[in-house]
Design a protein around this motif. Structure first.
Motif, short mmCIF file in Angstrom:
data_model
loop_
_atom_site.label_atom_id
_atom_site.label_comp_id
_atom_site.label_asym_id
_atom_site.label_seq_id
_atom_site.Cartn_x
_atom_site.Cartn_y
_atom_site.Cartn_z
N SER A 8 54.19 19.41 12.97
CA SER A 8 53.15 19.76 12.14
C SER A 8 52.68 18.48 11.22
CB SER A 8 53.74 20.89 10.94
OG SER A 8 54.84 20.43 10.32
N ARG A 9 53.84 17.86 10.99
CA ARG A 9 53.47 16.24 10.27
C ARG A 9 52.54 15.33 11.04
NH1 ARG A 9 57.94 14.20 6.32
NH2 ARG A 9 58.68 15.97 5.35
N GLN A 10 52.89 15.44 12.31
CA GLN A 10 51.95 14.67 13.30
C GLN A 10 50.56 15.00 13.12
OE1 GLN A 10 53.99 14.67 17.06
NE2 GLN A 10 55.28 12.76 16.53
N GLU A 11 50.39 16.54 13.46
CA GLU A 11 49.05 17.02 13.37
C GLU A 11 48.46 16.95 12.12
OE1 GLU A 11 49.87 21.39 14.30
OE2 GLU A 11 50.35 20.92 16.28
N LEU A 12 49.17 16.90 10.88
CA LEU A 12 48.77 16.68 9.64
C LEU A 12 48.11 15.07 9.63
CD1 LEU A 12 48.13 17.50 6.61
CD2 LEU A 12 50.26 16.95 6.13
N ARG A 13 48.97 14.34 10.00
CA ARG A 13 48.66 12.76 10.05
C ARG A 13 47.39 12.65 10.95
NH1 ARG A 13 51.83 7.26 11.01
NH2 ARG A 13 50.01 6.07 11.21
N ILE A 14 47.15 13.25 11.99
CA ILE A 14 46.07 13.12 13.04
C ILE A 14 44.86 13.61 12.35
CG2 ILE A 14 45.05 14.26 14.90
CD1 ILE A 14 47.80 13.92 16.15
N GLU A 15 44.81 14.71 11.52
CA GLU A 15 43.65 15.22 10.55
C GLU A 15 43.23 14.38 9.46
OE1 GLU A 15 41.73 17.98 11.23
OE2 GLU A 15 42.64 18.05 13.26
N VAL A 16 44.47 13.85 8.98
CA VAL A 16 44.03 12.72 7.81
C VAL A 16 43.19 11.76 8.44
CG1 VAL A 16 44.92 11.18 6.15
CG2 VAL A 16 45.89 13.56 6.31
N LEU A 17 43.80 11.02 9.47
CA LEU A 17 43.08 9.94 10.22
C LEU A 17 41.71 10.36 10.67
CD1 LEU A 17 45.97 8.27 12.19
CD2 LEU A 17 44.97 7.64 10.05
N ARG A 18 41.41 11.35 11.22
CA ARG A 18 40.25 12.15 11.63
C ARG A 18 39.23 12.04 10.08
NH1 ARG A 18 41.76 16.60 15.79
NH2 ARG A 18 42.43 15.29 17.47
N ALA A 19 39.72 12.55 9.18
CA ALA A 19 38.96 12.76 8.09
C ALA A 19 38.87 11.34 7.40
CB ALA A 19 39.72 13.60 6.95
N ARG A 20 39.54 10.31 7.51
CA ARG A 20 39.24 8.98 6.96
C ARG A 20 38.25 8.29 7.98
NH1 ARG A 20 44.42 5.44 6.41
NH2 ARG A 20 44.64 6.91 4.77
N ALA A 21 38.46 8.50 9.08
CA ALA A 21 37.43 7.97 10.15
C ALA A 21 35.93 8.41 9.84
CB ALA A 21 37.82 8.06 11.72
N ALA A 22 36.00 9.79 9.44
CA ALA A 22 34.63 10.37 9.34
C ALA A 22 33.92 9.79 7.87
CB ALA A 22 34.70 11.96 9.22
N LEU A 23 34.84 9.49 6.98
CA LEU A 23 34.35 9.19 5.58
C LEU A 23 33.86 7.68 5.97
CD1 LEU A 23 37.12 10.57 3.21
CD2 LEU A 23 34.53 11.25 3.61
N GLU A 24 34.49 6.84 6.81
CA GLU A 24 34.29 5.48 7.18
C GLU A 24 32.79 5.40 7.84
OE1 GLU A 24 37.64 3.68 8.98
OE2 GLU A 24 38.62 3.51 6.86
N ARG A 25 32.64 6.21 8.71
CA ARG A 25 31.43 6.41 9.48
C ARG A 25 30.45 6.73 8.66
NH1 ARG A 25 34.63 8.90 13.36
NH2 ARG A 25 34.12 10.82 12.72
N GLN A 26 30.64 7.68 7.62
CA GLN A 26 29.68 8.01 6.77
C GLN A 26 29.27 7.07 5.83
OE1 GLN A 26 30.63 11.26 4.20
NE2 GLN A 26 28.63 11.80 3.60
N ALA A 27 30.13 6.12 5.59
CA ALA A 27 29.87 4.93 4.48
C ALA A 27 29.16 4.02 5.21
CB ALA A 27 31.21 4.56 3.76
N LEU A 28 29.64 3.68 6.58
CA LEU A 28 28.63 2.87 7.29
C LEU A 28 27.20 2.97 7.35
CD1 LEU A 28 29.04 0.10 8.93
CD2 LEU A 28 29.71 1.79 10.77
N ARG A 29 27.17 4.45 7.82
CA ARG A 29 25.57 4.97 8.02
C ARG A 29 24.96 4.66 6.50
NH1 ARG A 29 27.17 10.17 9.16
NH2 ARG A 29 28.45 9.85 10.97
#
Length: 114
Positions: A8-29
């Motif tokens: 569950s910690r690994q899954e949580l970490r993966i979700e946090v990384l996905r959310a961070r990547a989505a925010l970075e893509r949005q900021a780049l756009r």
């Protein structure tokens, strides 16, 4: 229980990384879109000549460019008249210049009333 907790910690970490990547893509756009608007010719001209192109309204240079874009034949005729080499056309050149200046002034006045 420990194995389940680790998963569950690994899954949580993966979700946090996905959310961070989505925010970075949005900021780049957003940054790319902002750079696109700042690199338009009008924005570059505004940055170079802020007095001639006020942000609150249109400056006389913007009106002149708008006039030139709207009536290219008039600009072509004016340039042909103003670059003539005969001396007898001095008054004609002066009159054409005054006419163009008057038209630009009228467009500026009409832009301020709207």
């Amino acid at each position: 229980m420990s194995d389940r907790n680790t998963r569950s910690r690994q899954e949580l970490r993966i979700e946090v990384l996905r959310a961070r990547a989505a925010l970075e893509r949005q900021a780049l756009r957003r940054s790319v879109a902002q750079a696109g608007t700042e690199l338009r010719p009008a924005a570059l001209l505004q940055a170079a000549l802020p007095r001639l192109l006020p942000r609150s309204g249109r400056g006389w240079l913007a009106d002149g460019l708008s006039l030139a874009r709207r009536y290219p034949l008039l600009v072509s005729l004016a340039s042909a008249l103003l670059t003539g080499r005969r001396r007898g056309r001095t008054w004609l050149r002066l009159g054409a210049g005054l006419l163009l200046g008057l038209q630009a002034w009228r467009m500026r006045d009409q832009g301020g009333r709207r």
